[in-house]
Write a protein that holds these residues in place. Sequence first.
Motif, short mmCIF file in Angstrom:
data_model
loop_
_atom_site.label_atom_id
_atom_site.label_comp_id
_atom_site.label_asym_id
_atom_site.label_seq_id
_atom_site.Cartn_x
_atom_site.Cartn_y
_atom_site.Cartn_z
N PHE A 57 0.81 -1.21 0.00
CA PHE A 57 0.00 0.00 0.00
C PHE A 57 0.85 1.27 0.00
CE2 PHE A 57 -2.52 -3.42 1.66
CZ PHE A 57 -3.72 -3.27 1.00
N LEU A 58 2.16 1.11 0.02
CA LEU A 58 3.07 2.25 0.11
C LEU A 58 3.64 2.64 -1.24
CD1 LEU A 58 5.06 1.21 3.32
CD2 LEU A 58 2.96 2.58 3.15
N ARG A 59 4.13 3.87 -1.32
CA ARG A 59 4.83 4.34 -2.51
C ARG A 59 6.24 3.75 -2.54
NH1 ARG A 59 6.14 9.81 -2.21
NH2 ARG A 59 6.39 9.40 -0.01
N GLU A 60 6.81 3.71 -3.71
CA GLU A 60 8.17 3.19 -3.86
C GLU A 60 9.16 3.96 -2.99
OE1 GLU A 60 11.19 0.73 -4.83
OE2 GLU A 60 9.06 0.43 -5.26
N GLU A 61 9.02 5.28 -2.90
CA GLU A 61 9.91 6.10 -2.08
C GLU A 61 9.85 5.70 -0.62
OE1 GLU A 61 8.24 8.85 -5.36
OE2 GLU A 61 7.53 7.21 -4.11
N GLY A 62 8.66 5.41 -0.14
CA GLY A 62 8.48 4.98 1.24
C GLY A 62 9.09 3.61 1.49
N ARG A 63 8.88 2.70 0.56
CA ARG A 63 9.46 1.35 0.68
C ARG A 63 10.98 1.42 0.72
NH1 ARG A 63 4.92 -0.06 -2.81
NH2 ARG A 63 6.24 0.11 -4.65
N LYS A 64 11.56 2.29 -0.11
CA LYS A 64 13.02 2.44 -0.12
C LYS A 64 13.53 2.98 1.21
CE LYS A 64 13.77 3.04 -5.08
NZ LYS A 64 14.10 4.00 -6.15
N ALA A 65 12.83 3.98 1.75
CA ALA A 65 13.25 4.56 3.04
C ALA A 65 13.17 3.51 4.14
CB ALA A 65 12.38 5.77 3.39
N ILE A 66 12.11 2.71 4.14
CA ILE A 66 11.95 1.66 5.15
C ILE A 66 12.98 0.56 4.96
CG2 ILE A 66 10.37 -0.14 6.00
CD1 ILE A 66 8.07 1.95 5.35
N SER A 67 13.29 0.25 3.71
CA SER A 67 14.33 -0.75 3.44
C SER A 67 15.68 -0.28 3.99
CB SER A 67 14.43 -1.00 1.94
OG SER A 67 15.46 -1.89 1.65
N THR A 82 8.39 6.94 13.06
CA THR A 82 8.39 6.41 11.70
C THR A 82 9.55 7.02 10.92
OG1 THR A 82 6.87 8.15 10.93
CG2 THR A 82 5.87 6.06 11.67
N PRO A 83 10.13 6.28 9.98
CA PRO A 83 11.20 6.85 9.16
C PRO A 83 10.64 7.90 8.19
CG PRO A 83 10.72 4.60 8.47
CD PRO A 83 9.86 4.89 9.66
N LEU A 84 11.53 8.73 7.67
CA LEU A 84 11.14 9.76 6.71
C LEU A 84 11.72 9.45 5.34
CD1 LEU A 84 11.84 12.98 8.84
CD2 LEU A 84 9.65 11.79 8.51
N LEU A 88 11.83 14.31 4.67
CA LEU A 88 10.57 15.04 4.45
C LEU A 88 9.39 14.26 5.04
CD1 LEU A 88 11.34 16.25 0.82
CD2 LEU A 88 11.48 17.59 2.92
N GLU A 89 8.55 13.71 4.18
CA GLU A 89 7.33 13.05 4.66
C GLU A 89 7.61 11.70 5.30
OE1 GLU A 89 7.66 11.56 0.38
OE2 GLU A 89 7.94 13.48 1.35
N CYS A 90 6.67 11.30 6.14
CA CYS A 90 6.70 9.98 6.75
C CYS A 90 6.77 8.92 5.65
CB CYS A 90 5.42 9.79 7.58
SG CYS A 90 5.15 8.11 8.17
N ALA A 91 7.57 7.90 5.85
CA ALA A 91 7.73 6.85 4.84
C ALA A 91 6.44 6.09 4.57
CB ALA A 91 8.82 5.87 5.28
N TYR A 92 5.49 6.15 5.48
CA TYR A 92 4.21 5.46 5.30
C TYR A 92 3.18 6.35 4.59
CZ TYR A 92 6.14 2.01 8.49
OH TYR A 92 6.94 1.05 9.07
N THR A 93 3.59 7.57 4.21
CA THR A 93 2.68 8.49 3.54
C THR A 93 2.46 8.09 2.09
OG1 THR A 93 3.37 10.34 4.93
CG2 THR A 93 2.34 10.91 2.86
N ILE A 94 1.21 8.19 1.67
CA ILE A 94 0.84 8.03 0.26
C ILE A 94 0.11 9.32 -0.13
CG2 ILE A 94 0.74 5.51 0.33
CD1 ILE A 94 -2.31 5.72 0.62
N PHE A 95 -0.05 9.54 -1.41
CA PHE A 95 -0.74 10.74 -1.90
C PHE A 95 -1.90 10.32 -2.79
CE2 PHE A 95 3.50 12.11 -0.80
CZ PHE A 95 3.27 13.29 -0.09
N ASP A 96 -3.07 10.94 -2.58
CA ASP A 96 -4.20 10.60 -3.44
C ASP A 96 -4.12 11.41 -4.74
OD1 ASP A 96 -5.26 13.17 -2.97
OD2 ASP A 96 -6.90 12.46 -1.69
N GLU A 97 -5.14 11.26 -5.58
CA GLU A 97 -5.14 11.91 -6.90
C GLU A 97 -5.16 13.44 -6.81
OE1 GLU A 97 -9.13 11.23 -5.32
OE2 GLU A 97 -7.51 9.82 -5.72
N LYS A 98 -5.53 14.00 -5.66
CA LYS A 98 -5.53 15.46 -5.46
C LYS A 98 -4.24 15.94 -4.81
CE LYS A 98 -10.53 15.77 -4.79
NZ LYS A 98 -11.59 16.15 -3.82
#
Length: 192
Positions: A57-67, A82-84, A88-98
């Motif tokens: 459910f995470l973005r690739e950037e978040g998965r890389k930070a967690i890895s 939580t890692p960043l 910048l943003e929390c590694a678990y952050t996702i962004f919707d279409e807006k």
Amino acid sequence: MVEVEKTLVSEMIFERQFLCDLEACKGACCVEGDAGAPLEKEEVEYLKKNYSRIKPFLREEGRKAISAEGTHTIDREGEDVTPLVKGLECAYTIFDEKGIAKCGIEKAHEAGAIDFVKPISCHLYPIRITKVASYDALNYSKWEICDPACKLGEAKGLKVYRFLEKAITRKFGKNYFSQLEEVDKALDNLRK
């Protein structure tokens, strides 16, 4: 401060009004700040154990930070957070279409992949819990990125603690929330 069970509660959560306005703030609390979201010990263990179910459910950037950093990290105060992503943003952050920041952990929960909503520090925001002797102190955290939420809360007449009913009940139970309602009534009577 008002004592409720083993907590000290700031009167500001009864006085201030709040209602998240994601259209206005774009979920800035997931992006801004100098550290990730505070995590309780049980949450650290939950994220470690269940990361494989959250990961899709995470973005690739978040998965890389967690890895690179792990499912949690330690901030400069020595607290679990939580890692960043690139500071910048929390590694678990996702962004919707807006372009609104949302929680990937919560998205996994909504999809039925996990039984954990999201870190309680996020769920309870704008209340922050700190330790004062043997008490948990519940304080209202004023942050300018939430000015739209304060304005919307005022327009709707929604007090901070009422806005956070689900989160407060999740953390402390229904009886605790009922006690907050009683405190609110008593404070309203004192103000008359």
